[in-house]
Write a protein that holds these residues in place. Structure first.
Motif, PDB file in Angstrom:
ATOM      1  N   ALA A  57       0.834  -1.189   0.000  1.00 28.99           N
ATOM      2  CA  ALA A  57       0.000   0.000   0.000  1.00 28.99           C
ATOM      3  C   ALA A  57       0.872   1.243   0.000  1.00 28.99           C
ATOM      4  CB  ALA A  57      -0.903   0.018   1.234  1.00 28.99           C
ATOM      5  N   ARG A  58       0.418   2.287  -0.659  1.00 28.54           N
ATOM      6  CA  ARG A  58       1.187   3.522  -0.743  1.00 28.54           C
ATOM      7  C   ARG A  58       1.277   4.175   0.620  1.00 28.54           C
ATOM      8  NH1 ARG A  58      -0.106   9.048  -2.214  1.00 28.54           N
ATOM      9  NH2 ARG A  58      -2.298   8.456  -2.315  1.00 28.54           N
ATOM     10  N   SER A  59       2.464   4.617   0.995  1.00 30.49           N
ATOM     11  CA  SER A  59       2.675   5.281   2.281  1.00 30.49           C
ATOM     12  C   SER A  59       2.781   6.776   2.067  1.00 30.49           C
ATOM     13  CB  SER A  59       3.948   4.758   2.949  1.00 30.49           C
ATOM     14  OG  SER A  59       4.267   5.542   4.066  1.00 30.49           O
ATOM     15  N   LEU A  60       2.211   7.558   2.989  1.00 28.00           N
ATOM     16  CA  LEU A  60       2.272   9.007   2.907  1.00 28.00           C
ATOM     17  C   LEU A  60       3.271   9.592   3.888  1.00 28.00           C
ATOM     18  CD1 LEU A  60      -1.518   9.882   2.611  1.00 28.00           C
ATOM     19  CD2 LEU A  60       0.122   9.506   0.798  1.00 28.00           C
ATOM     20  N   SER A  61       4.067   8.762   4.552  1.00 34.56           N
ATOM     21  CA  SER A  61       4.928   9.275   5.609  1.00 34.56           C
ATOM     22  C   SER A  61       5.997  10.222   5.083  1.00 34.56           C
ATOM     23  CB  SER A  61       5.584   8.128   6.372  1.00 34.56           C
ATOM     24  OG  SER A  61       6.377   7.355   5.499  1.00 34.56           O
ATOM     25  N   ALA A  62       6.530   9.960   3.897  1.00 40.67           N
ATOM     26  CA  ALA A  62       7.600  10.802   3.382  1.00 40.67           C
ATOM     27  C   ALA A  62       7.114  12.228   3.161  1.00 40.67           C
ATOM     28  CB  ALA A  62       8.151  10.219   2.082  1.00 40.67           C
ATOM     29  N   SER A  63       5.938  12.368   2.523  1.00 40.30           N
ATOM     30  CA  SER A  63       5.415  13.708   2.291  1.00 40.30           C
ATOM     31  C   SER A  63       5.026  14.381   3.593  1.00 40.30           C
ATOM     32  CB  SER A  63       4.216  13.653   1.345  1.00 40.30           C
ATOM     33  OG  SER A  63       3.223  12.796   1.822  1.00 40.30           O
ATOM     34  N   ASP A 113      -0.086  -8.864  23.489  1.00 37.36           N
ATOM     35  CA  ASP A 113      -1.237  -8.191  22.871  1.00 37.36           C
ATOM     36  C   ASP A 113      -1.221  -8.434  21.363  1.00 37.36           C
ATOM     37  OD1 ASP A 113      -3.373  -6.216  22.380  1.00 37.36           O
ATOM     38  OD2 ASP A 113      -2.852  -5.414  24.347  1.00 37.36           O
ATOM     39  N   VAL A 114      -1.909  -7.565  20.631  1.00 39.15           N
ATOM     40  CA  VAL A 114      -2.027  -7.720  19.184  1.00 39.15           C
ATOM     41  C   VAL A 114      -0.662  -7.690  18.507  1.00 39.15           C
ATOM     42  CG1 VAL A 114      -2.918  -6.627  17.085  1.00 39.15           C
ATOM     43  CG2 VAL A 114      -4.389  -6.850  19.094  1.00 39.15           C
ATOM     44  N   LYS A 115       0.259  -6.927  19.052  1.00 37.83           N
ATOM     45  CA  LYS A 115       1.600  -6.861  18.463  1.00 37.83           C
ATOM     46  C   LYS A 115       2.213  -8.255  18.367  1.00 37.83           C
ATOM     47  CE  LYS A 115       6.171  -4.793  19.059  1.00 37.83           C
ATOM     48  NZ  LYS A 115       7.002  -3.889  19.896  1.00 37.83           N
ATOM     49  N   GLU A 116       2.057  -9.048  19.420  1.00 41.91           N
ATOM     50  CA  GLU A 116       2.612 -10.399  19.408  1.00 41.91           C
ATOM     51  C   GLU A 116       1.912 -11.283  18.380  1.00 41.91           C
ATOM     52  OE1 GLU A 116       4.334  -8.413  22.540  1.00 41.91           O
ATOM     53  OE2 GLU A 116       2.148  -8.682  22.317  1.00 41.91           O
ATOM     54  N   ILE A 117       0.609 -11.057  18.190  1.00 46.09           N
ATOM     55  CA  ILE A 117      -0.114 -11.828  17.171  1.00 46.09           C
ATOM     56  C   ILE A 117       0.421 -11.493  15.785  1.00 46.09           C
ATOM     57  CG2 ILE A 117      -2.375 -12.364  16.186  1.00 46.09           C
ATOM     58  CD1 ILE A 117      -3.630 -11.600  18.844  1.00 46.09           C
ATOM     59  N   SER A 118       0.705 -10.206  15.544  1.00 43.55           N
ATOM     60  CA  SER A 118       1.235  -9.806  14.234  1.00 43.55           C
ATOM     61  C   SER A 118       2.617 -10.409  13.998  1.00 43.55           C
ATOM     62  CB  SER A 118       1.283  -8.281  14.119  1.00 43.55           C
ATOM     63  OG  SER A 118       2.272  -7.720  14.969  1.00 43.55           O
ATOM     64  N   ILE A 119       3.432 -10.462  15.048  1.00 39.31           N
ATOM     65  CA  ILE A 119       4.760 -11.072  14.914  1.00 39.31           C
ATOM     66  C   ILE A 119       4.631 -12.545  14.537  1.00 39.31           C
ATOM     67  CG2 ILE A 119       6.836 -11.753  16.191  1.00 39.31           C
ATOM     68  CD1 ILE A 119       6.514  -9.140  17.810  1.00 39.31           C
ATOM     69  N   ARG A 120       3.714 -13.222  15.220  1.00 40.04           N
ATOM     70  CA  ARG A 120       3.504 -14.649  14.928  1.00 40.04           C
ATOM     71  C   ARG A 120       2.958 -14.853  13.518  1.00 40.04           C
ATOM     72  NH1 ARG A 120       0.890 -16.819  20.703  1.00 40.04           N
ATOM     73  NH2 ARG A 120       2.535 -15.920  22.029  1.00 40.04           N
ATOM     74  N   ALA A 132      -6.519 -14.446  12.159  1.00 45.92           N
ATOM     75  CA  ALA A 132      -7.158 -13.455  13.022  1.00 45.92           C
ATOM     76  C   ALA A 132      -7.188 -12.092  12.341  1.00 45.92           C
ATOM     77  CB  ALA A 132      -6.423 -13.372  14.365  1.00 45.92           C
ATOM     78  N   PHE A 133      -6.090 -11.701  11.705  1.00 42.68           N
ATOM     79  CA  PHE A 133      -6.052 -10.428  10.976  1.00 42.68           C
ATOM     80  C   PHE A 133      -6.917 -10.494   9.724  1.00 42.68           C
ATOM     81  CE2 PHE A 133      -2.292  -9.704  13.581  1.00 42.68           C
ATOM     82  CZ  PHE A 133      -2.409  -8.353  13.866  1.00 42.68           C
ATOM     83  N   ARG A 134      -6.873 -11.623   9.030  1.00 40.36           N
ATOM     84  CA  ARG A 134      -7.681 -11.743   7.817  1.00 40.36           C
ATOM     85  C   ARG A 134      -9.168 -11.650   8.123  1.00 40.36           C
ATOM     86  NH1 ARG A 134      -4.322 -16.669   4.789  1.00 40.36           N
ATOM     87  NH2 ARG A 134      -2.764 -15.316   3.784  1.00 40.36           N
ATOM     88  N   LEU A 135      -9.581 -12.212   9.234  1.00 42.93           N
ATOM     89  CA  LEU A 135     -10.983 -12.101   9.648  1.00 42.93           C
ATOM     90  C   LEU A 135     -11.371 -10.650   9.866  1.00 42.93           C
ATOM     91  CD1 LEU A 135     -11.407 -15.091  12.130  1.00 42.93           C
ATOM     92  CD2 LEU A 135     -12.776 -14.678  10.069  1.00 42.93           C
ATOM     93  N   SER A 158      -0.185  -3.167  10.923  1.00 39.51           N
ATOM     94  CA  SER A 158      -0.208  -4.548  10.426  1.00 39.51           C
ATOM     95  C   SER A 158      -1.163  -4.682   9.250  1.00 39.51           C
ATOM     96  CB  SER A 158      -0.620  -5.498  11.555  1.00 39.51           C
ATOM     97  OG  SER A 158       0.263  -5.407  12.643  1.00 39.51           O
ATOM     98  N   PHE A 159      -1.378  -3.578   8.537  1.00 34.48           N
ATOM     99  CA  PHE A 159      -2.348  -3.565   7.446  1.00 34.48           C
ATOM    100  C   PHE A 159      -2.032  -4.621   6.382  1.00 34.48           C
ATOM    101  CE2 PHE A 159      -3.840  -2.036   3.295  1.00 34.48           C
ATOM    102  CZ  PHE A 159      -5.194  -1.893   3.560  1.00 34.48           C
ATOM    103  N   ASP A 160      -0.753  -4.869   6.169  1.00 36.91           N
ATOM    104  CA  ASP A 160      -0.375  -5.836   5.136  1.00 36.91           C
ATOM    105  C   ASP A 160      -0.931  -7.230   5.414  1.00 36.91           C
ATOM    106  OD1 ASP A 160       1.636  -5.583   7.318  1.00 36.91           O
ATOM    107  OD2 ASP A 160       2.510  -7.345   6.337  1.00 36.91           O
ATOM    108  N   LEU A 161      -1.234  -7.515   6.690  1.00 34.78           N
ATOM    109  CA  LEU A 161      -1.742  -8.836   7.055  1.00 34.78           C
ATOM    110  C   LEU A 161      -3.220  -9.011   6.706  1.00 34.78           C
ATOM    111  CD1 LEU A 161      -0.007  -9.194  10.536  1.00 34.78           C
ATOM    112  CD2 LEU A 161       0.724 -10.188   8.350  1.00 34.78           C
ATOM    113  N   MET A 162      -3.902  -7.908   6.413  1.00 39.28           N
ATOM    114  CA  MET A 162      -5.321  -7.993   6.064  1.00 39.28           C
ATOM    115  C   MET A 162      -5.636  -7.201   4.796  1.00 39.28           C
ATOM    116  SD  MET A 162      -6.629  -5.773   9.349  1.00 39.28           S
ATOM    117  CE  MET A 162      -5.487  -4.579  10.070  1.00 39.28           C
TER     118      MET A 162
END
Length: 310
Positions: free
Chosen positions: A1-7, A224-231, A242-245, A275-279
């Motif tokens: 996904a396109r990131s806007l952080s640089a601008s 928490d959710v951070k650990e779920i994303s790592i896994r 879980a993220f896809r749901l 963790s947007f890439d996971l869903m």
């Protein structure tokens, strides 16, 4: 996904002493555990190197909450004075319910002990009477900041969805953020009726934790959710599902409103949006090709840019 952080970062002033104006503003992003503050330049954003994080307990006593705000603002007032600047305004991004025109706390789920008090009353003699106070709903502030960072977002209908503890949503039409009479976002997603409850029951931190547990996943105390994303990134199927749901539920529950509003571009922000890439696939497939999607990975900088535009 396109990131806007640089601008977004391009709008930060790296050295406040290079600016000609002898005034600064104070920018605040108020959360339930921290007041994030910086010096800022009107219409631009935060001055790099001036950030502070002051702990605050949203369920604390009035004295504790008031002291946190006074410490946060007072510290930035002193920092400005030390650099030879006067402070002309305090611009605040804060969740609702809140009286944004008068600056009065109306929350009952947090900051209850200062319910009915005005922000100016809380700050007291920390700021002079002539210092202007301005307020914006935090999700509206994110959208304001995103449009300041990318001028292409000021044409047509665009929206931002914040995905974390709760589910936030704001939208703009041709560069104008749409607000309710109270100053909150004109339309919400969190309370859209969905399945046996509301959409936030299926798209939020607590939803991902529930999905993971129902799938058989197990977290240690404090995880928490951070650990779920790592896994999930390590290939654990239950964590990824879980993220896809959550992504499938978001698309199913949000599609009608996004279509009704004619949203052409949708941005995601917030802690879980990291963790947007996971869903991503589930959301893109569910919403269809009519909506382009990007991720704001610098939500703090973006909301402070929005506050600076007040």
């Amino acid at each position: 996904a396109r990131s806007l952080s640089a601008s977004t970062r391009q709008l930060f002033a790296k050295d406040s002493r290079t600016m000609r104006s002898n005034t600064r503003i104070i920018l605040l992003d108020v959360g339930g555990t921290f007041v994030k503050a910086s010096l800022g330049i009107p219409g631009t954003g935060a001055v790099e190197g001036t950030f502070t994080h002051t702990p605050i307990s949203s369920d604390g006593t009035a004295e504790e909450i008031e002291n946190a705000f006074r410490v946060s603002v007072g510290g930035r007032m002193k920092a400005a004075a030390d650099e030879g600047y006067e402070v002309s305004a305090v611009c605040v991004a804060i969740p609702g319910p809140f009286n944004y025109s008068e600056g009065i706390f109306l929350m009952k789920h947090k900051f209850m002990s200062v319910y009915g008090k005005s922000f100016r009353e809380i700050l007291g003699d920390i700021i002079a009477p002539q210092v202007r106070l301005a307020f914006v709903h935090d999700v509206n502030g994110v959208l304001l900041g995103a449009m300041a960072a990318d001028s292409s977002l000021r044409n047509g209908n665009v929206a931002v969805s914040t995905f974390g503890t709760g589910l936030g949503f704001a939208y703009a039409v041709d560069g104008q953020v749409q607000e309710s009479e109270t100053g909150s976002p004109a339309k919400g997603l969190w309370n859209v009726p969905y399945m046996d409850g509301i959409l936030e029951d299926y798209v939020s931190r607590r939803a991902i934790l529930r999905f993971y547990a129902e799938l058989g996943g197990c977290l240690a105390e404090g995880e928490d959710v951070k650990e779920i994303s790592i896994r999930a990134r390590r290939g654990e199927s239950d964590a990824l599902e879980a993220f896809r749901l959550a992504g499938r539920h978001y698309a199913a529950g949000a599609k009608e409103l996004i279509g009704t509003l004619g949203i052409r571009h949708l941005m995601f922000a917030g802690q879980i949006a990291k963790s947007f890439d996971l869903m991503e696939k589930e959301i893109r497939d569910g919403l269809g090709e009519a909506v382009s999607i990007s991720v704001l990975d610098d939500i703090q900088g973006t909301v402070l840019i929005g506050a600076a535009s007040l």
